[in-house]
Scaffold this active site. Structure first.
Site, PDB file in Angstrom:
ATOM      1  N   CYS A 181       0.823  -1.201   0.000  1.00  0.00           N
ATOM      2  CA  CYS A 181       0.000   0.000   0.000  1.00  0.00           C
ATOM      3  C   CYS A 181       0.861   1.258   0.000  1.00  0.00           C
ATOM      4  CB  CYS A 181      -0.919  -0.024   1.207  1.00  0.00           C
ATOM      5  SG  CYS A 181      -1.931  -1.504   1.201  1.00  0.00           S
ATOM      6  N   GLU A 182       1.534   1.487  -1.110  1.00  0.00           N
ATOM      7  CA  GLU A 182       2.352   2.681  -1.329  1.00  0.00           C
ATOM      8  C   GLU A 182       2.337   2.931  -2.830  1.00  0.00           C
ATOM      9  OE1 GLU A 182       4.277   4.491   0.848  1.00  0.00           O
ATOM     10  OE2 GLU A 182       4.029   3.191   2.608  1.00  0.00           O
TER      11      GLU A 182
END
Ligand SMILES: *Cc1c(COP(=O)(O)O)cnc(C)c1O
Length: 412
Positions: free
Chosen positions: A342-343
């Site tokens: 989640c980046e």
């Protein structure tokens, strides 16, 4: 030169298809080629010829025990930058007399461990560290062999995060202060001042900066020799680049010859500390496509490897070639190859042209042997990948895939 290529349309490491690796070990998996490691090391040894030398593999590039053991068998010594790396190379059977210890922040206990192991020398990077090494050697009733790492103030012309040889960098002792620090070191009774060291950066694509650095360092060496210092080792560091994309880095012999040319008349034992140039192209990261997602005119190939497995693209904007494991006729698409983390920085390739993959397909992220697994983390609670070593038609799992239980080890 490496031993990864297609056999018919199956991508192989030596005689092992990566398809078989994925079936037997799963993905993501780091795949190393033993023959490539040994070949790259041999090229360094051969370039030095009869000249007394040590090739100290830079452990931080890849510290898997099987990799270290393979290089040990090929005659490598090791450059370590922590007590943990020292532990690893000793576990792998390294001869302590072929180990050097670099780094700006050695803790007292790490210095003690190095002295107790009897390593070849500590590359000391500051005045404070000289005092700390003296203290540790005195406490152990021994004498510490040291070199000073000097900062030769040459521009390595590489990515700013991996350049280390300029004034503004934390590494080494400024050339202008080096003579005074040598004089000071000579007054400390438990130090044996025996070497001179520099390392100017990584992924260098020309020989010139190395040659310039060595020339500067040799000037200091001659000055020290005239002042009766008995230095026996010249450590020129590592940093030779490899080809990730279109770079044309010099071959190791060209760099070695440039160093030997500069240090021709000196009776010094030459030490180099290559990391990337030995292991970079000896490894790939094998990953499986999860989804091909089209959104707002963009295509994302979502794979099961991520920035926690291979940080270089996210951290340095580094380029890694990506090849299909099964070669077949397919339309070319332009896509970002991204992981599940989640980046938005979690990508392995951006805006890359590649043969359109389908979910379930395997991809090989090339040149991932250096600063791949060693920079991996458990971010997003992702177990770290397995590592395997191929030799001919066989392979061995040299680090099993982490499990969920591994993720919580040591937590209460
Ligand atoms: C990282 C490092 C190396 C190895 O650099 P490569 O670019 O991988 O060859 C050598 N010496 C020192 C002191 C290092 O920090």
């Amino acid at each position: 030169m490496h031993f990864f290529d297609y056999r018919d349309d199956d991508f192989c490491c030596e005689g092992v298809t990566l398809d078989r690796v994925a079936t037997e070990v799963g993905t993501p998996t780091y795949v190393y080629s033993r023959a490539t490691l040994l070949r790259h090391l041999r090229v360094f040894h051969e370039a030095f010829g009869q000249r007394p030398h040590l090739v100290c593999f830079s452990t931080k590039a890849n510290s898997n025990l099987a990799v270290l053991r393979t290089l040990r068998e090929g005659g490598a010594g090791f450059d370590v930058v922590s007590g943990g790396e020292l532990f690893r190379v000793l576990r792998a059977g390294a001869d302590p007399r072929q180990v050097v210890f670099s780094g700006v922040g050695k803790r007292p206990e790490e210095i003690r461990e190095a002295l107790a192991a009897g390593i070849l020398m500590l590359n000391v990077e500051s005045h404070g560290e000289l005092l700390e090494v003296e203290r540790a050697a005195a406490a152990l009733g021994t004498s510490a062999r040291i070199a000073l790492r000097v900062n030769p103030e040459v521009d390595a012309r590489t990515h700013p995060y991996i350049a280390t040889g300029l004034k503004q960098h934390k590494f080494g002792i400024p050339l202008a202060d080096a003579r005074a620090e040598y004089d000071f070191a000579a007054t400390l009774p438990h130090l044996e001042v025996c070497g001179l060291d520099c390392h100017i950066g990584s992924q260098l694509t020309t020989v010139q900066p190395i040659s310039d650095a060595v020339a500067r360092v040799l000037e200091l060496y001659r000055e020290l020799r005239a002042a009766s210092f008995d230095l026996r080792y010249l450590d020129v560091g590592g940093g030779l680049g490899i080809r990730y994309d279109t770079e044309q880095p010099p071959a190791p012999p060209a760099a070695v010859v440039a160093v030997m040319d500069r240090a021709r008349d000196e009776g010094l034992t030459l030490i180099c500390e290559p990391g990337r140039s030995i292991v970079g192209n000896a490894g790939v990261l094998l990953t499986r496509v999860l989804y091909v997602k089209r959104a707002a005119g963009k295509t994302f190939v979502v794979v099961d490897a991520a920035m926690n497995d291979l940080l270089r693209p996210a951290f340095y904007g580094a380029f890694h070639e990506i090849r299909p494991v099964q070669r077949r006729a397919a339309a070319l698409i332009r896509a970002d190859v991204v992981g599940p983390v989640c980046e938005s920085g979690d990508f392995l390739a951006r805006d890359r042209e590649l043969a359109e993959p389908h979910p379930g397909d395997l991809l090989a992220v090339m040149s991932a042997g250096a600063y791949g697994f060693t920079m991996a983390s458990n971010y997003n609670a992702r177990p770290r990948a397995a590592e395997i070593m191929c030799a001919g038609e066989d392979f061995t799992v040299v680090r099993r895939r982490e499990t969920y239980v591994d993720l919580v080890r040591g937590e209460e």
